[in-house]
Design an enzyme around this catalytic site. Structure first.
Site, short mmCIF file in Angstrom:
data_model
loop_
_atom_site.label_atom_id
_atom_site.label_comp_id
_atom_site.label_asym_id
_atom_site.label_seq_id
_atom_site.Cartn_x
_atom_site.Cartn_y
_atom_site.Cartn_z
N GLY A 272 0.82 -1.19 0.11
CA GLY A 272 0.01 -0.02 0.05
C GLY A 272 0.97 1.25 -0.08
N GLN B 133 -7.84 1.88 4.67
CA GLN B 133 -8.70 1.46 6.13
C GLN B 133 -9.92 1.02 5.54
OE1 GLN B 133 -7.66 0.73 9.06
NE2 GLN B 133 -5.54 1.24 8.78
N SER C 247 -4.25 -1.32 0.31
CA SER C 247 -3.49 -2.33 0.81
C SER C 247 -4.25 -3.53 1.29
CB SER C 247 -2.66 -1.89 1.90
OG SER C 247 -1.54 -2.64 2.26
N HIS D 150 -3.43 -6.23 3.18
CA HIS D 150 -3.46 -6.71 4.56
C HIS D 150 -4.11 -6.28 5.51
CE1 HIS D 150 -0.35 -3.40 4.98
NE2 HIS D 150 -0.90 -3.71 6.43
N CYS E 229 4.22 7.77 25.00
CA CYS E 229 4.94 7.19 26.17
C CYS E 229 5.11 5.66 25.62
CB CYS E 229 3.96 7.21 27.18
SG CYS E 229 3.21 8.73 27.78
#
Length: 462
Positions: free
Chosen positions: A69, A177, A194, A196, A320
């Site tokens: 992608g 997506q 893409s 996957h 974080c």
């Protein structure tokens, strides 16, 4: 183990596995050759292209397969910019595009082009007026994702495409997506995706370029894929990608309704179960299986590790983590809390009991991490009056979420109207301290220069 990270990579669909194994036997030859084995491979490639084009909503000769992608995005942007170089060198992207789009923008800028990043609102959606307002006479290309990969927010692609059409500018849509859930509506010019992401094998992308779009492939060319993608096609993976796209589309309507109910449940119950949580992304215009939230006073890396130990695979856009010192560019652009960020993206087939178990486990995980970090317990202080001198909190050299934790500990020690000045050199503080103020009803006064890092000034309102 419950896999809740389908937005990164969906589990291989059973149809993809079957097609992959079958085409390994039938599709190993060169589809450009005229002998029997080559003709058989060509038939498989042509059938895969037709199936993928039908799902995308384009003609088969408008679609090529790429090695990923990311390669589809890079090929599409570079080719469209080169094809319209006589028009100009201006590129438009949204601030929350996938990194593959933003990286292509950086290369374009380094080569002498100009790039406009269109801001988004707090839900993660572009403001159509600002997107349309960024169009200029020298704009060569505009890019807008169909749905955000971190928070699931759907973008106004059809409306943006109409604005681009009126300005004579092609629109490239990153549909990685959303393509498994349905075609992208509107008059887009180029589209990348893409395999996957929808349950196909990794290493297969697709790029659609509408007829009439000026497009000049960059780099060495050969006879493969209309001269746009050089190299031998990975035919077994391409066949599996097309077969799985057709399969997931057949299941999409029913599965979307089921997953949306589960993510609605997570969106509603997480703030009830865990205090000091911000659920981010548009509550309505979003992908069916994605829900993202951020927890105050939490180290995102530790939360992910603890959830992994409890049997849940999730991801995070939190700053974080050990892999990044800056917040996710998506969360930063939205202006929402980044610390303790958790993205849950449910793959098709997720069972209700797994979601319920996640909701049972999450409060204890967050509470345990907060306890280890010495996070404050919510309290109401009774101090009133005025105070001219700000209370200074020195959090220099301390990483997210510690600066916010230290701020929360002392805010009750100043009178209403008083100031707290937080010294921090962690980039995440620039985003998380204003987000904390938004969540807790305090006033973020602004950022001031300091000898090291910056000083973030907060006024206590309640």
């Amino acid at each position: 183990m419950s896999y809740f990270d389908a937005a990164s990579a969906a589990p291989l669909h059973p149809v993809a596995r079957q097609a992959l194994l079958a085409s390994l036997d039938e599709g190993w030859a060169d589809p450009a050759r005229l002998y029997k084995e080559g003709r058989r491979a060509r038939l498989l490639l042509d059938a895969a292209r037709e199936a993928a084009a039908e799902a995308v909503g384009c003609r088969p000769d408008e679609l090529v397969f790429t090695p990923s992608g990311t390669a589809a995005v890079h090929t599409g942007i570079a080719g469209a910019l080169a094809g319209r170089r006589r028009t100009g060198h201006h590129l438009i992207v949204s601030a929350v595009e996938h990194s593959s789009v933003l990286h292509a923008g950086e290369v374009h800028r380094d080569g002498g082009g100009t790039v406009t990043e269109v801001a988004v609102d707090r839900s993660g959606a572009v403001r159509l007026s600002e997107f349309a307002g960024a169009l200029r006479p020298d704009t060569a290309l505009a890019c807008l994702q169909s749905a955000n990969h971190e928070v699931g927010t759907l973008q106004p692609v059809a409306e943006a495409a109409e604005a681009c059409r009126a300005a004579g500018v092609p629109l490239l849509v990153d549909a990685a997506q959303s393509l498994g859930w349905g075609p992208v509506e509107g008059g887009w010019s180029l589209l990348a995706a893409s395999a996957h992401k929808w349950g196909g094998p990794s290493g297969v992308g697709l790029l659609a370029v509408r007829k009439g779009v000026r497009f000049a492939p960059q780099g060495p060319r050969d006879e493969r894929e209309s001269g746009r993608v050089p190299g031998f096609e990975n035919l077994p993976a391409i066949v599996a990608a097309a077969a799985s796209l057709r399969a997931v589309r057949a299941e999409a309507a029913q599965e979307a309704a089921r997953l949306r109910e589960l993510t609605d449940r997570i969106r509603a119950r997480v703030p009830e179960l865990v205090p000091d949580v911000e659920v981010v992304g548009d509550p309505e215009r979003r992908l069916p299986g994605v829900v993202t939230f951020s927890c105050l006073y939490v180290d995102g890396e530790t939360v992910l590790h603890e959830l992994d130990r409890a049997g849940f695979s999730v991801s995070s856009g939190s700053s974080c983590t050990s892999s990044t010192l800056t917040p996710s560019h998506v969360l930063r652009a939205m202006g929402v809390l980044s610390e303790g960020n958790v993205r849950v993206s449910l793959p098709p087939g997720t069972e209700e009991r797994d979601v319920e178990r996640f909701l049972d486990v999450l409060p204890g995980v967050v509470a345990g991490v907060r306890e280890k970090l010495g996070a404050p317990v919510s309290r109401t202080a009774s101090v009133t009056g005025e105070r001219d001198e700000a209370l200074v909190v020195d959090a220099l050299g301390r990483r997210c979420p510690v600066p916010v934790i230290e701020l929360a500990k002392v805010i009750g020690d100043v009178p209403v109207g008083g100031l707290v000045r937080v010294l921090a050199d962690d980039e995440a503080a620039r985003l998380d301290i204003p987000a904390w103020c938004e969540m807790r009803g305090q006033e973020y006064v602004g950022e001031q220069p300091a000898d090291r890092g910056a000083a973030y000034v907060v006024r206590r309102l309640s």
